[in-house]
Design a protein around this motif. Structure first.
Motif, mmCIF file in Angstrom:
data_model
loop_
_atom_site.group_PDB
_atom_site.id
_atom_site.type_symbol
_atom_site.label_atom_id
_atom_site.label_comp_id
_atom_site.label_asym_id
_atom_site.label_seq_id
_atom_site.Cartn_x
_atom_site.Cartn_y
_atom_site.Cartn_z
ATOM 1 N N ALA A 105 0.835 -1.205 0.000
ATOM 2 C CA ALA A 105 0.000 0.000 0.000
ATOM 3 C C ALA A 105 0.867 1.252 0.000
ATOM 4 O O ALA A 105 0.561 2.230 -0.697
ATOM 5 C CB ALA A 105 -0.922 -0.006 1.221
ATOM 6 N N GLU A 106 1.976 1.226 0.755
ATOM 7 C CA GLU A 106 2.898 2.365 0.758
ATOM 8 C C GLU A 106 3.519 2.579 -0.617
ATOM 9 O O GLU A 106 3.669 3.720 -1.063
ATOM 10 C CB GLU A 106 4.009 2.132 1.789
ATOM 11 C CG GLU A 106 3.833 2.890 3.065
ATOM 12 C CD GLU A 106 5.134 3.011 3.833
ATOM 13 O OE1 GLU A 106 5.208 3.872 4.716
ATOM 14 O OE2 GLU A 106 6.085 2.253 3.556
ATOM 15 N N LYS A 107 3.888 1.495 -1.277
ATOM 16 C CA LYS A 107 4.483 1.609 -2.615
ATOM 17 C C LYS A 107 3.488 2.235 -3.589
ATOM 18 O O LYS A 107 3.847 3.091 -4.404
ATOM 19 C CB LYS A 107 4.927 0.233 -3.108
ATOM 20 C CG LYS A 107 6.122 -0.333 -2.367
ATOM 21 C CD LYS A 107 6.481 -1.714 -2.847
ATOM 22 C CE LYS A 107 6.997 -1.712 -4.271
ATOM 23 N NZ LYS A 107 7.447 -3.053 -4.711
ATOM 24 N N ALA A 110 3.228 5.907 -2.787
ATOM 25 C CA ALA A 110 4.372 6.673 -3.296
ATOM 26 C C ALA A 110 4.163 7.032 -4.764
ATOM 27 O O ALA A 110 4.460 8.155 -5.193
ATOM 28 C CB ALA A 110 5.661 5.872 -3.120
ATOM 29 N N LYS A 111 3.622 6.098 -5.543
ATOM 30 C CA LYS A 111 3.362 6.360 -6.962
ATOM 31 C C LYS A 111 2.269 7.413 -7.140
ATOM 32 O O LYS A 111 2.384 8.324 -7.969
ATOM 33 C CB LYS A 111 2.949 5.063 -7.668
ATOM 34 C CG LYS A 111 4.060 4.022 -7.790
ATOM 35 C CD LYS A 111 3.550 2.772 -8.475
ATOM 36 C CE LYS A 111 4.637 1.710 -8.601
ATOM 37 N NZ LYS A 111 5.705 2.129 -9.541
ATOM 38 N N GLU A 112 1.198 7.304 -6.352
ATOM 39 C CA GLU A 112 0.084 8.241 -6.481
ATOM 40 C C GLU A 112 0.496 9.645 -6.035
ATOM 41 O O GLU A 112 0.119 10.638 -6.669
ATOM 42 C CB GLU A 112 -1.114 7.754 -5.663
ATOM 43 C CG GLU A 112 -1.674 6.412 -6.073
ATOM 44 C CD GLU A 112 -2.308 6.440 -7.462
ATOM 45 O OE1 GLU A 112 -2.634 7.536 -7.961
ATOM 46 O OE2 GLU A 112 -2.475 5.353 -8.049
ATOM 47 N N VAL A 113 1.245 9.721 -4.948
ATOM 48 C CA VAL A 113 1.705 11.026 -4.468
ATOM 49 C C VAL A 113 2.644 11.657 -5.487
ATOM 50 O O VAL A 113 2.566 12.859 -5.769
ATOM 51 C CB VAL A 113 2.383 10.888 -3.091
ATOM 52 C CG1 VAL A 113 3.069 12.200 -2.688
ATOM 53 C CG2 VAL A 113 1.350 10.502 -2.031
ATOM 54 N N ALA A 114 3.547 10.849 -6.048
ATOM 55 C CA ALA A 114 4.458 11.378 -7.069
ATOM 56 C C ALA A 114 3.678 11.917 -8.266
ATOM 57 O O ALA A 114 4.026 12.965 -8.832
ATOM 58 C CB ALA A 114 5.427 10.283 -7.514
ATOM 59 N N MET A 153 11.108 7.060 -1.446
ATOM 60 C CA MET A 153 10.291 6.274 -2.364
ATOM 61 C C MET A 153 9.518 7.190 -3.313
ATOM 62 O O MET A 153 9.446 6.950 -4.522
ATOM 63 C CB MET A 153 9.318 5.391 -1.577
ATOM 64 C CG MET A 153 9.962 4.247 -0.828
ATOM 65 S SD MET A 153 8.832 3.460 0.366
ATOM 66 C CE MET A 153 7.523 2.879 -0.723
ATOM 67 N N ILE A 154 8.934 8.258 -2.745
ATOM 68 C CA ILE A 154 8.180 9.209 -3.568
ATOM 69 C C ILE A 154 9.106 9.904 -4.562
ATOM 70 O O ILE A 154 8.781 10.037 -5.753
ATOM 71 C CB ILE A 154 7.485 10.261 -2.677
ATOM 72 C CG1 ILE A 154 6.470 9.602 -1.748
ATOM 73 C CG2 ILE A 154 6.798 11.327 -3.540
ATOM 74 C CD1 ILE A 154 5.932 10.526 -0.672
#
Length: 326
Positions: A105-107, A110-114, A153-154
Motif C-alpha cells: 500500500a505504501e508503494k 508513493a506512486k500516487e503522491v508522485a 520512495m516518492i
C-alpha cells in the motif's frame, strides 16, 4: 495516475468539505486499522461526522472521495489550519498490523503522491505528515519504518515520471549485468519493497540470478532491481553454478520491530531456543546482523540477563521477513 473516483454526494459537502481550496501540498496519514480502501471510503460516505480525506489507498487501488478543489477535515489544526484548509489528505490503509499488505500500500501511495506532485508542479517539500500540523503521531506505521525512507520512495517515483531517475542504468549497463557480475547496491529498497540497510550498501555482491529487471545477489540472498545496482565488474557471460552463500556478521546498531512472533535463541540456530518470545508490535535494540546463518538472517542483541540473544528476522528459503528495522 490510476485514481478511481468515488466522490461523496454534494449534499455532504457542508459537513465533509465545506470550503473551496487551492491545494498547496499533500498530507500523509495512516488509517490505524486493517480495512481496505473501499471499506474506508464506504464508511466515510455513510456517516455524517466531519472527519474526511481526499484519497484512500491500499495494496490494490487508490480511491478519491473528495474533489481536490475542496478542503477536508483531517489534519487536526482547526477550522482555519493550513493542513485542513490547504492540503490533499492521503490515507494509507492496512497500517495497524503492517506487514506485506502495508508495504504494498505504501508503494502504491508513493506512486500516487508522485503523480500528484507532477500534476501540480510540486516538489518533495510539498509532502507533509499529519504530525506536521498537530501533535498526533501519524502516519504512525510510516513514521516507525522511517519518514525519510518514504520520502525517498516518492522522490524515486517522481524522478521516473520526470525522466530524471539518476540510478537508471543505460542499455549497455543492463546488458553488462549478468550472472557473475560484481555490483554495489545504490537504491533505497529491495524488490520486495523493504528498505535496504546502510550496511548493505558498503559491500560488493555477486549476481547469482537475473530475472527480467531484477537480480538475486548471492551473498545476501536478496532480489534487487537492476536499476538500483552499480557495476563493479561485468563478470562472465556463461552462467555460473550456484553456490551456497557464506554466512557473514556485520556490526549495526538499530531497532527491529516484529510483525510476527519470534523466539529468542542463545545462538543463531533453530535448536537453541529459550522461553522468551517477541510478539507483533514489540521491538528490540540490536547491535549485530548475521546474514545467511542456517538459512536465515539474524540479529544479535544484549539480553536483560547479561547474555547475548539471537532472533530470526528473515527466512531465506521463502523470502519472508518477520518485521522491519529502523
Amino acid at each position: 495516475m490510476s485514481l478511481v473516483k468515488s466522490l461523496i454526494s454534494s449534499d455532504k459537502y457542508g459537513v465533509k468539505c465545506p470550503y473551496k481550496m487551492t491545494p498547496k501540498g499533500i498530507c500523509i496519514h495512516n488509517t490505524a486499522n486493517d480495512a481496505p480502501a473501499k471499506n474506508e471510503v464506504s464508511y466515510m460516505k455513510s456517516n455524517n461526522n466531519e472527519v474526511s480525506y481526499h484519497i484512500a489507498i491500499d495494496d490494490l487501488e487508490a480511491i478519491q472521495v473528495i474533489p481536490f478543489d475542496r478542503n477536508a477535515w483531517h489534519a487536526g489544526d482547526g477550522g482555519s489550519g493550513q493542513g485542513n484548509r490547504n492540503y490533499i489528505a492521503v490515507e494509507i490503509c492496512y497500517s495497524e498490523s503492517g506487514g506485506d499488505r502495508f508495504i504494498k500500500a505504501e508503494k502504491r501511495a508513493a506512486k500516487e503522491v508522485a503523480a500528484l506532485l507532477k500534476q501540480y508542479g510540486w516538489t518533495i517539500n510539498n509532502v507533509k505528515k499529519h504530525q506536521d500540523f498537530s501533535n498526533k503521531y501519524c502516519p504512525h506505521r510510516t513514521l516507525d519504518m522511517g519518514w525519510q525512507r518514504f520520502l525517498n520512495m516518492i522522490q524515486t517515483e517522481l524522478n521516473v515520471l520526470n525522466g530524471s531517475y539518476t540510478q537508471t542504468p543505460s542499455s549497455n549497463q543492463y546488458q553488462n549485468i549478468k550472472v557473475g557480475s560484481k555490483v554495489r547496491v545504490v537504491g533505497f529498497n529491495y524488490a520486495t519493497g523493504e528498505s535496504i540497510p546502510s550496511w548493505v550498501k558498503s559491500n560488493t555482491y555477486t549476481v547469482q540470478q537475473v530475472n527480467g529487471d531484477k537480480c538475486l545477489l548471492k551473498e545476501i540472498v536478496s532480489w534487487v532491481y537492476i536499476r538500483d545496482l552499480q557495476i563493479v565488474s561485468s563478470g562472465n557471460t556463461a552462467p555460473s553454478t550456484p553456490t551456497q552463500p557464506q554466512s557473514k556478521r556485520y556490526a549495526e546498531n538499530g531497532t527491529f520491530y516484529f510483525d510476527t512472533a519470534v523466539t529468542v535463541r542463545t545462538a543463531p540456530e533453530e535448536n537453541a531456543k529459550t522461553n522468551v518470545v517477541y510478539y507483533p508490535g514489540e521491538h528490540v535494540i540490536y547491535h549485530h546482523v548475521i546474514v545467511n546463518k542456517n538459512g536465515f538472517n539474524w540479529i544479535e542483541y544484549a539480553r536483560n540477563n547479561g547474555t547475548t540473544g539471537y532472533l530470526k528476522v528473515k527466512d531465506l528459503s521463502t523470502g519472508e521477513s518477520y518485521g522491519y528495522a529502523k
